[in-house]
Design an enzyme around this catalytic site. Structure first.
Site, PDB file in Angstrom:
ATOM      1  N   LYS A 103       0.865  -1.180   0.000  1.00 12.90           N
ATOM      2  CA  LYS A 103       0.000   0.000   0.000  1.00 12.90           C
ATOM      3  C   LYS A 103       0.898   1.226   0.000  1.00 12.90           C
ATOM      4  O   LYS A 103       1.275   1.744   1.032  1.00 12.90           O
ATOM      5  CB  LYS A 103      -0.891  -0.038   1.244  1.00 12.90           C
ATOM      6  CG  LYS A 103      -2.258   0.588   1.060  1.00 12.90           C
ATOM      7  CD  LYS A 103      -3.168   0.203   2.217  1.00 12.90           C
ATOM      8  CE  LYS A 103      -4.313   1.161   2.322  1.00 12.90           C
ATOM      9  NZ  LYS A 103      -5.234   1.081   1.178  1.00 12.90           N
TER      10      LYS A 103
HETATM   11  C1  LIG Z   1      -6.615  -0.069  -4.093  1.00 11.50           C
HETATM   12  C2  LIG Z   1      -7.327  -0.650  -2.895  1.00 11.50           C
HETATM   13  N1  LIG Z   1      -7.865  -1.896  -3.014  1.00 11.50           N
HETATM   14  C3  LIG Z   1      -8.527  -2.479  -1.984  1.00 11.50           C
HETATM   15  C4  LIG Z   1      -8.686  -1.832  -0.773  1.00 11.50           C
HETATM   16  C5  LIG Z   1      -9.390  -2.582   0.349  1.00 11.50           C
HETATM   17  O1  LIG Z   1      -8.403  -3.040   1.269  1.00 11.50           O
HETATM   18  P1  LIG Z   1      -8.776  -3.267   2.810  1.00 11.50           P
HETATM   19  O2  LIG Z   1      -9.059  -1.905   3.375  1.00 11.50           O
HETATM   20  O3  LIG Z   1      -7.557  -3.909   3.416  1.00 11.50           O
HETATM   21  O4  LIG Z   1      -9.992  -4.157   2.845  1.00 11.50           O
HETATM   22  C6  LIG Z   1      -8.150  -0.533  -0.584  1.00 11.50           C
HETATM   23  C7  LIG Z   1      -8.325   0.163   0.744  1.00 11.50           C
HETATM   24  N2  LIG Z   1      -8.492   1.583   0.602  1.00 11.50           N
HETATM   25  C8  LIG Z   1      -8.186   2.344   1.817  1.00 11.50           C
HETATM   26  C9  LIG Z   1      -7.878   3.789   1.515  1.00 11.50           C
HETATM   27  C10 LIG Z   1      -9.064   4.600   1.033  1.00 11.50           C
HETATM   28  C11 LIG Z   1      -8.679   6.057   0.823  1.00 11.50           C
HETATM   29  O5  LIG Z   1      -9.512   6.751   0.238  1.00 11.50           O
HETATM   30  O6  LIG Z   1      -7.579   6.469   1.236  1.00 11.50           O
HETATM   31  C12 LIG Z   1      -9.280   2.166   2.882  1.00 11.50           C
HETATM   32  O7  LIG Z   1     -10.366   1.601   2.570  1.00 11.50           O
HETATM   33  O8  LIG Z   1      -9.009   2.526   4.054  1.00 11.50           O
HETATM   34  C13 LIG Z   1      -7.446   0.054  -1.654  1.00 11.50           C
HETATM   35  O9  LIG Z   1      -6.902   1.286  -1.544  1.00 11.50           O
END
Ligand SMILES: Cc1[nH+]cc(COP(=O)(O)O)c(CN[C@@H](CCC(=O)O)C(=O)O)c1O
Length: 306
Positions: free
Chosen positions: A158
């Site tokens: 990330k």
């Molecule tokens: C590209 C991406 N894909 C999938 C996910 C889902 O991952 P998880 O949260 O582990 O289930 C997130 C989280 N996106 C984060 C950031 C959002 C933002 O606007 O900044 C979040 O949901 O916290 C992504 O950024």
């Protein structure tokens, strides 16, 4: 300030919100050389609890590896700092944003001489895609911007800088009147959302894109896979989903820490299923909220109480 939080943890100290500053020649600002996490603390039946903190912490440290970002604080230090930060602001539920990045020393691409700086902020954050989205679903469009391949930037990390890809996709979708985008990968198959993973329901079975499709290995995605399987669903968790399959899906939904479980009701103005939250999505979303609010004692190990 407007989010009624006033403290941030920065490099080992609790500082006032407005004092949490960095130098304009910070390496991470110029080159996107940072890593971050998105975590939620929920106000549960048994008090405030952080959802899957250990898994988020694992990913936080792992995200630094490709960039030699070695976080100079232990898991225990980050855990105690986060809990203390939430307590100091009297928050029962909040969004938690840890970030680590190469700081200010010198510019030039090689970050070796720059310090690794770490901060943790928390704030109240409601439904990511809008209050009515959880109930009624969102209208999305396929982005003309493709997701970068995991052979170009490690998509399982990330990393801050590459989120410009997500910003471009979301700006395009919202500029065209949609709430969110769906991003295809370099092969033209479905990857995920700009900030979410995606699930497809067809003939009572669940499909979600596998890690080889250049996606983030979402913790909410993993949680939904577990919940769905425990409910007896067949889940294909390494699916390759073509663009056309989105249009003919019975149901679609996003998962993410911020997005939680958000139904998708249309793609490129094509209504999905009934054009509102589908029955499988409803069952899984209901169960998810039951779990995170601790109205069931299942998955207790996923909760870290303050
Ligand atoms: C590209 C991406 N894909 C999938 C996910 C889902 O991952 P998880 O949260 O582990 O289930 C997130 C989280 N996106 C984060 C950031 C959002 C933002 O606007 O900044 C979040 O949901 O916290 C992504 O950024």
């Amino acid at each position: 300030d407007e989010m009624d939080v006033d403290t941030i943890w920065q490099d080992g100290e609790f500082v006032d919100w407005e004092d949490a500053q960095v130098h304009v020649l910070t390496h991470g600002l110029h080159y996107g050389t940072g890593i971050f996490e998105g975590v939620r603390c929920y106000d549960t039946e048994n008090g405030p609890a952080i959802f899957r903190w250990e898994e988020h912490l694992d990913r936080f440290y792992q995200s630094g590896k490709p960039y030699d970002i070695d976080i100079p604080f232990s898991r225990e230090e980050l855990t105690e700092a986060t809990k203390e930060l939430i307590r100091r602001q009297d928050l029962e539920s909040c969004y938690i944003r840890p970030v680590a990045f190469y700081g200010y020393e010198e510019l030039g691409l090689n970050p070796s001489n720059c310090p690794v700086e770490v901060a943790i902020a928390v704030w109240p954050w409601g439904a990511y895609l809008g209050e009515e989205a959880l109930e009624e679903g969102v209208d999305v469009s396929i982005s003309s911007w493709r997701k970068y391949g995991s052979d170009q930037i490690p998509t399982n990390a990330k990393t801050t800088g590459p989120y410009v890809n997500s910003v471009l996709a979301n700006l395009e979708a919202t500029g065209n009147g949609y709430t969110e985008a769906i991003v295809l990968n370099g092969e033209g198959n479905v990857a995920e959302g700009p900030g979410e993973n995606i699930f497809l329901v067809r003939d009572g079975e669940l499909y979600t894109t596998g890690l080889a499709e250049s996606i983030l290995d979402g913790i909410t995605r993993q949680s939904l896979i577990t919940i769905a399987e425990d409910l007896g669903y067949t889940v294909h968790d390494d699916a390759t989903i073509s663009r056309g399959e989105l249009y003919t899906a019975d149901e679609l939904f996003f998962t993410g820490t911020a997005a939680e479980v958000t139904p998708i009701r249309s793609v490129d103005d094509n209504e999905i299923g009934s054009g509102t939250k589908g029955p499988v999505t409803d069952e899984l979303q209901t169960k998810f909220f039951e779990v995170i609010e601790r109205r069931t004692d299942e998955y207790e190990a996923w909760f870290d109480y303050l």
